[in-house]
Design a protein around this motif. Structure first.
Motif, PDB file in Angstrom:
ATOM      1  N   GLY A 247     -31.352  52.928   6.470  1.00 45.07           N
ATOM      2  CA  GLY A 247     -31.342  54.263   6.178  1.00 45.07           C
ATOM      3  C   GLY A 247     -32.069  55.163   7.077  1.00 45.07           C
ATOM      4  N   LEU A 248     -33.312  54.782   7.420  1.00 45.98           N
ATOM      5  CA  LEU A 248     -34.075  55.503   8.217  1.00 45.98           C
ATOM      6  C   LEU A 248     -33.240  55.908   9.597  1.00 45.98           C
ATOM      7  CD1 LEU A 248     -37.065  56.950   9.289  1.00 45.98           C
ATOM      8  CD2 LEU A 248     -37.458  54.549  10.238  1.00 45.98           C
ATOM      9  N   ALA A 249     -32.805  54.953  10.197  1.00 46.88           N
ATOM     10  CA  ALA A 249     -32.065  55.280  11.195  1.00 46.88           C
ATOM     11  C   ALA A 249     -30.708  56.124  11.248  1.00 46.88           C
ATOM     12  CB  ALA A 249     -31.412  53.744  11.974  1.00 46.88           C
ATOM     13  N   ALA A 250     -30.016  56.002  10.134  1.00 51.04           N
ATOM     14  CA  ALA A 250     -28.828  56.866   9.821  1.00 51.04           C
ATOM     15  C   ALA A 250     -29.403  58.353   9.753  1.00 51.04           C
ATOM     16  CB  ALA A 250     -28.317  56.366   8.490  1.00 51.04           C
ATOM     17  N   MET A 251     -30.486  58.570   8.786  1.00 50.73           N
ATOM     18  CA  MET A 251     -30.994  59.836   8.633  1.00 50.73           C
ATOM     19  C   MET A 251     -31.518  60.575   9.624  1.00 50.73           C
ATOM     20  SD  MET A 251     -30.756  61.144   5.417  1.00 50.73           S
ATOM     21  CE  MET A 251     -32.280  62.084   4.940  1.00 50.73           C
ATOM     22  N   LEU A 268     -24.958  42.314  -0.495  1.00 53.09           N
ATOM     23  CA  LEU A 268     -23.971  43.466  -0.545  1.00 53.09           C
ATOM     24  C   LEU A 268     -24.839  44.763   0.204  1.00 53.09           C
ATOM     25  CD1 LEU A 268     -22.528  43.832  -4.047  1.00 53.09           C
ATOM     26  CD2 LEU A 268     -21.431  43.031  -1.927  1.00 53.09           C
ATOM     27  N   ILE A 269     -26.112  44.716   0.668  1.00 53.99           N
ATOM     28  CA  ILE A 269     -26.612  45.573   1.368  1.00 53.99           C
ATOM     29  C   ILE A 269     -25.938  46.158   2.486  1.00 53.99           C
ATOM     30  CG2 ILE A 269     -28.905  46.184   2.599  1.00 53.99           C
ATOM     31  CD1 ILE A 269     -30.462  44.387   0.628  1.00 53.99           C
ATOM     32  N   PRO A 270     -25.727  45.411   3.685  1.00 52.68           N
ATOM     33  CA  PRO A 270     -25.085  45.949   4.770  1.00 52.68           C
ATOM     34  C   PRO A 270     -23.599  46.775   4.367  1.00 52.68           C
ATOM     35  CG  PRO A 270     -25.770  43.693   5.255  1.00 52.68           C
ATOM     36  CD  PRO A 270     -26.002  43.827   3.689  1.00 52.68           C
ATOM     37  N   ASP A 271     -23.016  46.041   3.375  1.00 55.62           N
ATOM     38  CA  ASP A 271     -21.543  46.733   3.250  1.00 55.62           C
ATOM     39  C   ASP A 271     -21.869  48.165   2.450  1.00 55.62           C
ATOM     40  OD1 ASP A 271     -20.022  44.992   4.473  1.00 55.62           O
ATOM     41  OD2 ASP A 271     -19.668  43.779   2.853  1.00 55.62           O
ATOM     42  N   THR A 272     -22.945  48.075   1.685  1.00 59.81           N
ATOM     43  CA  THR A 272     -23.045  49.488   0.816  1.00 59.81           C
ATOM     44  C   THR A 272     -23.366  50.642   1.884  1.00 59.81           C
ATOM     45  OG1 THR A 272     -23.953  47.995  -1.013  1.00 59.81           O
ATOM     46  CG2 THR A 272     -24.498  50.374  -0.795  1.00 59.81           C
ATOM     47  N   PHE A 273     -24.156  50.323   2.949  1.00 56.64           N
ATOM     48  CA  PHE A 273     -24.422  51.190   3.885  1.00 56.64           C
ATOM     49  C   PHE A 273     -23.314  51.740   4.563  1.00 56.64           C
ATOM     50  CE2 PHE A 273     -28.879  50.175   3.185  1.00 56.64           C
ATOM     51  CZ  PHE A 273     -29.594  51.293   3.179  1.00 56.64           C
ATOM     52  N   ILE A 278     -21.988  54.297   7.639  1.00 53.51           N
ATOM     53  CA  ILE A 278     -23.235  53.937   8.642  1.00 53.51           C
ATOM     54  C   ILE A 278     -22.798  52.736   9.398  1.00 53.51           C
ATOM     55  CG2 ILE A 278     -25.593  53.060   8.940  1.00 53.51           C
ATOM     56  CD1 ILE A 278     -26.078  54.641   6.401  1.00 53.51           C
ATOM     57  N   GLN A 279     -22.865  52.810  10.901  1.00 57.03           N
ATOM     58  CA  GLN A 279     -22.146  51.800  11.584  1.00 57.03           C
ATOM     59  C   GLN A 279     -23.642  50.771  11.784  1.00 57.03           C
ATOM     60  OE1 GLN A 279     -20.985  53.388  15.492  1.00 57.03           O
ATOM     61  NE2 GLN A 279     -19.968  55.181  14.213  1.00 57.03           N
ATOM     62  N   LEU A 280     -23.108  49.414  11.781  1.00 55.76           N
ATOM     63  CA  LEU A 280     -24.029  48.459  11.746  1.00 55.76           C
ATOM     64  C   LEU A 280     -23.309  47.329  12.423  1.00 55.76           C
ATOM     65  CD1 LEU A 280     -25.158  47.933   8.106  1.00 55.76           C
ATOM     66  CD2 LEU A 280     -26.302  49.316   9.846  1.00 55.76           C
ATOM     67  N   GLU A 281     -24.206  46.784  13.695  1.00 55.79           N
ATOM     68  CA  GLU A 281     -23.732  45.723  14.521  1.00 55.79           C
ATOM     69  C   GLU A 281     -24.524  44.594  14.232  1.00 55.79           C
ATOM     70  OE1 GLU A 281     -23.243  46.471  18.613  1.00 55.79           O
ATOM     71  OE2 GLU A 281     -22.511  48.478  18.176  1.00 55.79           O
ATOM     72  N   PHE A 282     -24.058  43.342  13.785  1.00 59.29           N
ATOM     73  CA  PHE A 282     -24.718  42.168  13.801  1.00 59.29           C
ATOM     74  C   PHE A 282     -24.877  41.393  15.007  1.00 59.29           C
ATOM     75  CE2 PHE A 282     -23.472  41.488   9.212  1.00 59.29           C
ATOM     76  CZ  PHE A 282     -24.159  42.671   8.701  1.00 59.29           C
ATOM     77  N   ARG A 283     -26.164  41.258  15.696  1.00 58.22           N
ATOM     78  CA  ARG A 283     -26.346  40.531  17.033  1.00 58.22           C
ATOM     79  C   ARG A 283     -27.121  39.257  16.653  1.00 58.22           C
ATOM     80  NH1 ARG A 283     -27.232  45.876  21.140  1.00 58.22           N
ATOM     81  NH2 ARG A 283     -25.321  46.762  20.762  1.00 58.22           N
TER      82      ARG A 283
END
Length: 434
Positions: A247-251, A268-273, A278-283
């Motif tokens: 959330g901090l990164a997005a804001m 469900l945390i990643p999918d809720t964001f 909000i874009q997320l990448e799993f590395r």
């Protein structure tokens, strides 16, 4: 009383490692009372609530050795039962919500425990009924003195029982499980909580010699054993802190990599964001959040407004709704935030409204957020942190806001977030502890 002075409106960048899980720590630390052998626990967060619980265990007679910054060795081979009768114990336990989880271990191993009404966040009603009803079904005898002191005893060993919990309380389930592992016979717990932290508790108990089937489900079957032994355990990263960093990164429009996230345990945390755009990448096991100038809230397939609500696991944890609400204030679109479990947790939104957010507080449980799409920044104000999760949500808002903010009562944030000002300053944030 400490405060944070925050100069907001600046993007951050870098890597951050989440602390050990606060909610897991409060359960796992109490489990050391179930054995007289050594238990070594690592990835323990250095936060106020956890440190207070370690201090309480030490004063109860548990031998505590600090092996490194995040690793401790415990041995409860000489617990001072008479300490529970002292004013010092009443003061310590009454100031800490996590103290409630000594009930199950103490009753199972020593046949008695007593506890003042525990403290914690003032976020609404948090009844103790599930704890005591479950322990009574195992053979505990409860006595309530006034409205704020509990005594529970048993004649001889606890006895296994079948129970259907009235609510899937995480701490209630933890207490009952810790009582049942040393009970005589078989205990069946239906509608048990199955959060990852409860699963972690069951796994350490199994390594200590407990017999538990159904871990990860809401139906637990526990065959009691006569004694438990020592073991080693490493705690999960804190999923609430991981969500807070997303959330901090997005804001703030920041590029942040969150390291070592144990992604399969996030539910469900990643999918809720992602529903907030909000874009997320799993590395591998890291989460990379790229800098975004805009993010747009999804709608349902029929075009209706998205609702984000909390639920028992594997639903969304209620501890992240405050952060999600703040993040939505700068999204494009509208979302209804529905906090089902606690009726006082949304009362911090007046501070966000003062900062320029467009929020309608519908009732104690629901708030409608109309996102500003980053066309208008929030502006800095002076505010007070009412609880742990609202406190970090306000900190995120302040870091995204234009100008200077002051957040008072940051001891609330310190209860759940380890050196948060220093760790975010390392990413480029301007935070000064007053």
């Amino acid at each position: 009383m400490a405060s944070f002075e925050v100069i907001g409106g600046k993007p951050l960048k870098g890597e951050i490692v989440p602390q050990g899980a606060k909610n897991e720590a409060l359960q796992i630390l109490c489990a050391v009372l179930l054995t007289d052998e050594q238990v070594t626990i690592s990835n323990i967060p250095d936060i106020r609530d956890v440190n207070k619980l370690i201090e309480l265990l030490r004063d109860m007679g548990v031998k505590v050795g600090k092996l490194s910054n995040d690793t401790y060795r415990f041995q409860a081979d000489d617990v001072h039962l008479d300490y529970l009768d002292t004013p010092e114990f009443v003061a310590q336990a009454g100031a800490l919500r996590g103290s409630v989880m000594i009930l199950g271990p103490m009753l199972a191993r020593f046949g008695k425990c007593q506890l003042p009404k525990p403290g914690g966040d003032k976020i609404g009603r948090r009844p103790m009924d599930t704890h005591f009803l479950g322990l009574e079904k195992l053979g505990g005898k409860l006595t309530l003195e006034g409205n704020d002191f509990y005594r529970i005893n048993t004649e001889g060993r606890l006895r296994g029982a079948y129970m259907l919990l009235d609510e899937a309380s995480v701490t209630g389930t933890a207490n009952i499980v810790m009582g049942a592992v040393l009970a005589e016979g078989t205990t069946t717990i239906y509608n048990a909580a199955c959060e990852p932290y409860l699963q972690q508790l069951c796994k350490i108990l199994v390594r200590m010699g407990a017999k538990i089937n159904g871990i990860g489900s809401n139906l637990l079957t526990i065959e009691g054993v006569e004694r438990l032994g020592g073991t080693e355990h490493r705690m999960l990263p804190d999923m609430i802190e991981i969500g807070s960093f997303i959330g901090l990164a997005a804001m703030t429009g920041s590029e942040i990599t969150i390291k070592d996230c144990q992604i399969p345990e996030l539910g469900l945390i990643p999918d809720t964001f992602r529903k907030l755009g909000i874009q997320l990448e799993f590395r591998g096991d890291d989460i990379f959040v790229p800098a975004q100038d805009h993010y747009e809230i999804a709608t349902y397939l029929d075009g209706s407004i998205l609702t984000i609500s909390d639920h028992t696991w594997p639903g969304l944890t209620p501890d992240l709704l405050s952060v999600l609400l703040v993040v939505a204030t700068q999204a494009k679109g509208t979302v209804l935030i529905h906090q089902k479990m606690f009726e006082s947790r949304l009362f911090f939104v007046d501070k966000l409204i003062d900062m320029g957010a467009q929020i309608i507080l519908c009732d104690p449980h629901r708030a409608t957020v109309i996102g500003l799409d980053k066309r208008t920044q929030l502006h800095g104000i002076t505010m007070t942190s009412p609880d742990i999760r609202a406190g970090v949500a306000l900190l995120i808002a302040a870091l995204s806001a234009n100008g200077r903010s002051v957040i008072e009562n940051v001891e609330q944030i310190d209860r759940g977030y380890q050196n948060i000002d220093k760790r975010l300053t390392a990413l480029g944030a301007q935070i000064r502890r007053l």
